[in-house]
Design a protein around this motif. Structure first.
Motif, PDB file in Angstrom:
ATOM      1  N   LYS A   1      75.263 -64.569 -36.725  1.00  0.00           N
ATOM      2  CA  LYS A   1      74.630 -63.666 -35.754  1.00  0.00           C
ATOM      3  C   LYS A   1      74.055 -64.443 -34.567  1.00  0.00           C
ATOM      4  CE  LYS A   1      73.653 -60.004 -39.093  1.00  0.00           C
ATOM      5  NZ  LYS A   1      74.523 -59.000 -38.471  1.00  0.00           N
ATOM      6  N   LEU A   2      73.518 -65.646 -34.834  1.00  0.00           N
ATOM      7  CA  LEU A   2      73.011 -66.479 -33.738  1.00  0.00           C
ATOM      8  C   LEU A   2      74.131 -66.793 -32.757  1.00  0.00           C
ATOM      9  CD1 LEU A   2      70.705 -69.026 -35.631  1.00  0.00           C
ATOM     10  CD2 LEU A   2      70.009 -67.024 -34.328  1.00  0.00           C
ATOM     11  N   LYS A   3      75.305 -67.114 -33.312  1.00  0.00           N
ATOM     12  CA  LYS A   3      76.454 -67.414 -32.462  1.00  0.00           C
ATOM     13  C   LYS A   3      76.935 -66.156 -31.730  1.00  0.00           C
ATOM     14  CE  LYS A   3      81.074 -69.435 -32.501  1.00  0.00           C
ATOM     15  NZ  LYS A   3      82.151 -70.056 -33.323  1.00  0.00           N
ATOM     16  N   GLU A   4      76.984 -65.037 -32.482  1.00  0.00           N
ATOM     17  CA  GLU A   4      77.487 -63.777 -31.916  1.00  0.00           C
ATOM     18  C   GLU A   4      76.616 -63.319 -30.750  1.00  0.00           C
ATOM     19  OE1 GLU A   4      78.035 -59.088 -33.310  1.00  0.00           O
ATOM     20  OE2 GLU A   4      77.651 -60.664 -34.813  1.00  0.00           O
ATOM     21  N   TYR A   5      75.283 -63.433 -30.890  1.00  0.00           N
ATOM     22  CA  TYR A   5      74.376 -62.954 -29.857  1.00  0.00           C
ATOM     23  C   TYR A   5      73.974 -64.041 -28.848  1.00  0.00           C
ATOM     24  CZ  TYR A   5      73.878 -58.932 -32.989  1.00  0.00           C
ATOM     25  OH  TYR A   5      74.109 -57.843 -33.778  1.00  0.00           O
ATOM     26  N   GLY A   6      74.498 -65.260 -29.025  1.00  0.00           N
ATOM     27  CA  GLY A   6      74.183 -66.326 -28.088  1.00  0.00           C
ATOM     28  C   GLY A   6      72.715 -66.736 -28.119  1.00  0.00           C
ATOM     29  N   ILE A   7      72.114 -66.690 -29.315  1.00  0.00           N
ATOM     30  CA  ILE A   7      70.697 -67.061 -29.459  1.00  0.00           C
ATOM     31  C   ILE A   7      70.603 -68.560 -29.730  1.00  0.00           C
ATOM     32  CG2 ILE A   7      68.594 -66.701 -30.812  1.00  0.00           C
ATOM     33  CD1 ILE A   7      69.650 -63.919 -31.514  1.00  0.00           C
ATOM     34  N   GLU A   8      69.835 -69.251 -28.933  1.00  0.00           N
ATOM     35  CA  GLU A   8      69.635 -70.699 -29.125  1.00  0.00           C
ATOM     36  C   GLU A   8      68.254 -70.942 -29.716  1.00  0.00           C
ATOM     37  OE1 GLU A   8      70.337 -72.818 -25.540  1.00  0.00           O
ATOM     38  OE2 GLU A   8      72.422 -72.155 -25.340  1.00  0.00           O
ATOM     39  N   VAL A   9      68.213 -71.834 -30.707  1.00  0.00           N
ATOM     40  CA  VAL A   9      66.940 -72.157 -31.373  1.00  0.00           C
ATOM     41  C   VAL A   9      66.599 -73.611 -31.121  1.00  0.00           C
ATOM     42  CG1 VAL A   9      65.730 -72.199 -33.574  1.00  0.00           C
ATOM     43  CG2 VAL A   9      67.472 -70.477 -33.163  1.00  0.00           C
TER      44      VAL A   9
ATOM     45  N   ALA B   1      85.256 -42.396 -28.963  1.00  0.00           N
ATOM     46  CA  ALA B   1      85.193 -43.849 -28.866  1.00  0.00           C
ATOM     47  C   ALA B   1      84.029 -44.332 -28.013  1.00  0.00           C
ATOM     48  CB  ALA B   1      86.513 -44.372 -28.292  1.00  0.00           C
ATOM     49  N   GLN B   2      83.791 -43.682 -26.851  1.00  0.00           N
ATOM     50  CA  GLN B   2      82.748 -44.142 -25.947  1.00  0.00           C
ATOM     51  C   GLN B   2      81.368 -44.021 -26.585  1.00  0.00           C
ATOM     52  OE1 GLN B   2      83.818 -45.547 -23.105  1.00  0.00           O
ATOM     53  NE2 GLN B   2      81.729 -46.317 -22.934  1.00  0.00           N
ATOM     54  N   GLU B   3      81.144 -42.916 -27.294  1.00  0.00           N
ATOM     55  CA  GLU B   3      79.854 -42.713 -27.957  1.00  0.00           C
ATOM     56  C   GLU B   3      79.642 -43.750 -29.048  1.00  0.00           C
ATOM     57  OE1 GLU B   3      77.581 -39.358 -30.706  1.00  0.00           O
ATOM     58  OE2 GLU B   3      79.481 -38.884 -29.734  1.00  0.00           O
ATOM     59  N   GLU B   4      80.718 -44.033 -29.781  1.00  0.00           N
ATOM     60  CA  GLU B   4      80.634 -44.998 -30.874  1.00  0.00           C
ATOM     61  C   GLU B   4      80.332 -46.389 -30.330  1.00  0.00           C
ATOM     62  OE1 GLU B   4      84.183 -45.456 -33.321  1.00  0.00           O
ATOM     63  OE2 GLU B   4      82.936 -44.884 -35.021  1.00  0.00           O
ATOM     64  N   ILE B   5      80.995 -46.742 -29.217  1.00  0.00           N
ATOM     65  CA  ILE B   5      80.750 -48.048 -28.588  1.00  0.00           C
ATOM     66  C   ILE B   5      79.309 -48.158 -28.127  1.00  0.00           C
ATOM     67  CG2 ILE B   5      81.316 -49.462 -26.568  1.00  0.00           C
ATOM     68  CD1 ILE B   5      84.221 -48.371 -26.855  1.00  0.00           C
ATOM     69  N   GLY B   6      78.798 -47.076 -27.548  1.00  0.00           N
ATOM     70  CA  GLY B   6      77.408 -47.081 -27.078  1.00  0.00           C
ATOM     71  C   GLY B   6      76.411 -47.283 -28.211  1.00  0.00           C
ATOM     72  N   LEU B   7      76.644 -46.599 -29.313  1.00  0.00           N
ATOM     73  CA  LEU B   7      75.757 -46.745 -30.467  1.00  0.00           C
ATOM     74  C   LEU B   7      75.818 -48.157 -31.037  1.00  0.00           C
ATOM     75  CD1 LEU B   7      76.411 -43.371 -32.343  1.00  0.00           C
ATOM     76  CD2 LEU B   7      74.288 -44.065 -31.203  1.00  0.00           C
ATOM     77  N   ALA B   8      77.023 -48.725 -31.098  1.00  0.00           N
ATOM     78  CA  ALA B   8      77.178 -50.081 -31.619  1.00  0.00           C
ATOM     79  C   ALA B   8      76.454 -51.093 -30.728  1.00  0.00           C
ATOM     80  CB  ALA B   8      78.663 -50.436 -31.725  1.00  0.00           C
ATOM     81  N   HIS B   9      76.561 -50.881 -29.402  1.00  0.00           N
ATOM     82  CA  HIS B   9      75.908 -51.788 -28.459  1.00  0.00           C
ATOM     83  C   HIS B   9      74.380 -51.707 -28.608  1.00  0.00           C
ATOM     84  CE1 HIS B   9      75.226 -54.103 -24.825  1.00  0.00           C
ATOM     85  NE2 HIS B   9      74.433 -53.148 -24.379  1.00  0.00           N
ATOM     86  N   GLU B  10      73.879 -50.480 -28.731  1.00  0.00           N
ATOM     87  CA  GLU B  10      72.430 -50.286 -28.895  1.00  0.00           C
ATOM     88  C   GLU B  10      71.921 -50.943 -30.180  1.00  0.00           C
ATOM     89  OE1 GLU B  10      69.238 -46.622 -29.404  1.00  0.00           O
ATOM     90  OE2 GLU B  10      71.248 -46.249 -28.683  1.00  0.00           O
TER      91      GLU B  10
ATOM     92  N   VAL C   1      67.094 -58.546 -30.743  1.00  0.00           N
ATOM     93  CA  VAL C   1      65.651 -58.640 -30.476  1.00  0.00           C
ATOM     94  C   VAL C   1      64.882 -58.929 -31.757  1.00  0.00           C
ATOM     95  CG1 VAL C   1      63.597 -57.349 -29.753  1.00  0.00           C
ATOM     96  CG2 VAL C   1      65.717 -57.175 -28.424  1.00  0.00           C
ATOM     97  N   ARG C   2      65.265 -58.263 -32.854  1.00  0.00           N
ATOM     98  CA  ARG C   2      64.597 -58.468 -34.139  1.00  0.00           C
ATOM     99  C   ARG C   2      64.752 -59.909 -34.621  1.00  0.00           C
ATOM    100  NH1 ARG C   2      60.551 -58.087 -37.551  1.00  0.00           N
ATOM    101  NH2 ARG C   2      61.177 -58.001 -39.734  1.00  0.00           N
ATOM    102  N   ILE C   3      65.967 -60.453 -34.496  1.00  0.00           N
ATOM    103  CA  ILE C   3      66.214 -61.838 -34.918  1.00  0.00           C
ATOM    104  C   ILE C   3      65.385 -62.799 -34.087  1.00  0.00           C
ATOM    105  CG2 ILE C   3      67.961 -63.667 -34.966  1.00  0.00           C
ATOM    106  CD1 ILE C   3      70.009 -61.503 -35.731  1.00  0.00           C
ATOM    107  N   GLN C   4      65.312 -62.574 -32.774  1.00  0.00           N
ATOM    108  CA  GLN C   4      64.522 -63.446 -31.896  1.00  0.00           C
ATOM    109  C   GLN C   4      63.039 -63.395 -32.262  1.00  0.00           C
ATOM    110  OE1 GLN C   4      65.931 -61.685 -28.203  1.00  0.00           O
ATOM    111  NE2 GLN C   4      67.044 -63.557 -27.673  1.00  0.00           N
ATOM    112  N   GLU C   5      62.549 -62.196 -32.580  1.00  0.00           N
ATOM    113  CA  GLU C   5      61.136 -62.043 -32.961  1.00  0.00           C
ATOM    114  C   GLU C   5      60.826 -62.805 -34.248  1.00  0.00           C
ATOM    115  OE1 GLU C   5      60.657 -57.844 -33.246  1.00  0.00           O
ATOM    116  OE2 GLU C   5      60.199 -57.554 -31.112  1.00  0.00           O
ATOM    117  N   VAL C   6      61.691 -62.667 -35.249  1.00  0.00           N
ATOM    118  CA  VAL C   6      61.451 -63.315 -36.536  1.00  0.00           C
ATOM    119  C   VAL C   6      61.557 -64.834 -36.401  1.00  0.00           C
ATOM    120  CG1 VAL C   6      62.318 -63.598 -38.893  1.00  0.00           C
ATOM    121  CG2 VAL C   6      62.166 -61.320 -37.887  1.00  0.00           C
TER     122      VAL C   6
END
Length: 459
Positions: free
Chosen positions: A451-459, A405-414, A421-426
């Protein structure tokens, strides 16, 4: 840093235009062609040598030319559907060109070839319709029963099939909810085959596969002469084709807001107007919709109409994911092995207990669709009569026991951080234009908003 020489900027601009996969045309204020890209030559079958410095109206009908319309209105248009030839479908975006003083110099058009998308959509519709006719002709549903294609004996799937058969006998609108790959279309077909409408058409519309500019003509059809490239006698839309039968709206959460309004009107009035037509056409349809989106959350976000949601959500059925019906996996694997062994004319292999355990321990994010694909590849690549754990690991390294579980959580977070970052760049690259950013990211606008809501990205 020194400024770019003026004489060089022309070459930069020309290279930029020629790198585009879309056809690009530039005309002057008199309607004469100043630039005709190589992609325009391919799409329209007219060479640059033939058309340059000549009036574009000499090569196309007046009503076809958005560019000339732009010279009159001086207003841009975006993603307008057009069929310049019987075998070509394009989306046109055009804008006027002004100098520094605001004088009109001409107009530019960027035309995207969507022929392959339109043909694929037509092919999918034709194939589904043909399959439905064959089933009706040979009364397959009477021989094997509705929902028989949905394999499994788990309590979860038996309960869902039982509810589906109950609602099938009514004319109630049904909303099928569940993850991608769980078999929502099979349930929709089963509901139709168990209904009193079983002898009438089952017409599916994949709302996520139709270009936005084609939604209205696909849904409602058009009268003859309503736009260039239309069939000379007009064409019935999918809603009209479903008269007497069932209209299946797959991925209904992908519908643009303007189409949601028009669909709501159809559901309320049970009538349609073809594009270019003035007479209403009454339709007697039963509606089954499906989605893997959270429509209730989309209503809160303003991306799905509340009144349409409640109109569709009369009876809601949630299709369980494969991980919630693990006991059905052996039956499904056996069924798929038999199917693909016969298809590829190969010996039907048997799975050792260790191999089957790997199938049952995997979490199957793609659900039954993913399981079917894995079994198909296994049958293709394996020539031995017995398949064990090592064979599965060797051929399909992704089918393995769940990671800690811990490894899976880490990969999901990464993964989430990289996606953010990709969404912010685009978004920065597109100056905050969400529609353009979604297109570049290869996702729908609805998915981008989530995704904007999920990651808290404001435009």
């Amino acid at each position: 840093m020194s400024a770019m020489p003026v004489e060089h900027s022309i070459f930069y601009l020309k290279t930029l235009i020629e790198t585009s996969s879309d056809a690009i045309t530039i005309i002057n204020a008199q309607g004469e062609v100043e630039y005709w890209s190589s992609q325009a030559e391919i799409i329209y079958g007219i060479s640059a040598k033939e058309i340059k410095k000549k009036r574009i109206s000499d090569f196309f009908k007046q009503e076809d030319l958005k560019l000339l319309e732009i010279l009159e209105t001086k207003k841009p248009v975006f993603n307008a559907y057009h069929q310049p030839r019987p075998d070509k479908h394009v989306l046109i975006s055009s804008s006027p060109i002004f100098d520094e003083e605001g004088n009109l110099l001409g107009a530019i058009s960027i035309d995207q070839d969507i022929t392959s998308i339109v043909r694929l959509n037509e092919k999918l519709t034709l194939t589904t319709n043909q399959l439905q006719k064959i089933k009706q002709q040979y009364h397959v549903q009477e021989q094997i029963g509705p929902l028989s294609e949905i394999k499994g004996n788990s309590l979860a799937i038996r309960n869902t099939k039982g509810l589906a058969l109950k609602v099938a006998k009514t004319d109630a609108t049904v909303l099928l909810q569940g993850e991608s790959g769980v078999g929502k279309e099979l349930f929709a077909q089963g509901i139709h085959e168990a209904s009193l409408r079983q002898e009438k058409p089952f017409i599916p519309i994949n709302c996520g596969a139709i270009p936005e500019a084609l939604f209205e003509s696909e849904f409602f059809g058009y009268e003859k002469g309503s736009f260039t490239g239309a069939y000379k006698d007009g064409k019935a839309g999918k809603v009209e084709m479903a008269d007497g039968g069932t209209l299946f709206l797959d991925e209904v959460g992908m519908l643009p807001l303007d189409m949601q309004v028009k669909l709501l009107r159809v559901l309320q009035e049970r009538e349609v107007y073809r594009i270019g037509g003035s007479l209403s056409i009454k339709v007697n349809i039963r509606v089954v919709a499906a989605t893997n989106s959270d429509l209730e959350e989309m209503v809160k976000e303003g991306t799905f109409r509340e009144d349409l949601y409640y109109r569709l959500n009369v009876v809601s059925l949630t299709i369980p994911p494969l991980r919630e019906r693990i006991e059905d996996i052996p039956l499904l694997v056996k069924s798929f092995v038999q199917e693909y062994a016969a298809k590829y004319q190969k010996q039907e292999p048997a799975l050792l207990e260790s191999a089957m355990e790997m199938f049952m321990n995997y979490h199957w994010p793609g659900n039954i669709r993913e399981l079917r694909n894995v079994v198909e590849r296994m049958v293709i690549f394996t020539d031995q009569s017995m398949i064990g754990e090592d064979d599965i690991t060797h051929i399909f390294p992704t089918v393995e026991k769940r990671k800690p579980a811990q490894e899976e959580i880490g990969l999901a977070h990464e993964k989430a951080q990289l996606e953010k970052v990709r969404i912010q760049e685009v978004l920065a690259e597109m100056n905050g234009n969400k529609s353009a950013a979604a297109k570049k990211l290869g996702i729908s606008r609805v998915s981008l908003y989530k995704k904007l809501k999920e990651y808290g990205i404001e435009v």
